[in-house]
Design a protein around this motif. Structure first.
Motif: not given
Length: 119
Positions: A1-21
């Motif tokens: 299984m391919k692990q994510p190269h990065r795991i991040q946390c983000k509030r639902v009230y923050d904007g969507v970014e392309k880098s969110d994956g």
């Protein structure tokens, strides 16, 4: 299984970014004041949130943080398939765990990230 190269946390009230994956809502309750279209989550994984009892006991009290995440990690041990599935969903890219809590350091998404990074 391919692990994510990065795991991040983000509030639902923050904007969507392309880098969110791969964006996954990990709260048991849908966030107040957010429309499904606005959130733009790829999945909603209630089973990767703490039980209602544990969530109410923790009550976002930083004093209970260590005990909370240890108990939550024990609950996550019972969710093997869901854990594997959410990691796979990122397909080797970024996995963004979405949460609604105001406290950005002591919440279930941060505890889940800690757990996933140990897998």
């Amino acid at each position: 299984m391919k692990q994510p190269h990065r795991i991040q946390c983000k509030r639902v009230y923050d904007g969507v970014e392309k880098s969110d994956g791969h964006r996954v809502l990990v709260d048991r309750v849908w966030p107040r004041g957010i429309k499904k279209e606005t959130l733009q989550a790829d999945e909603w994984r209630k089973e990767l949130s703490p039980s209602s009892e544990l969530r109410k006991w923790f009550n976002h009290d930083p004093q209970r943080w260590a005990a909370f995440y240890q108990k939550f990690h024990a609950e996550l041990e019972q969710q093997g398939e869901a854990v594997e599935s959410v990691l796979k969903g990122a397909n080797g890219g970024t996995l963004t765990l979405l949460y609604a809590a105001k406290d950005t350091e002591h919440n279930n998404a941060v505890a889940l990230k800690m757990y996933l990074e140990k897998q």
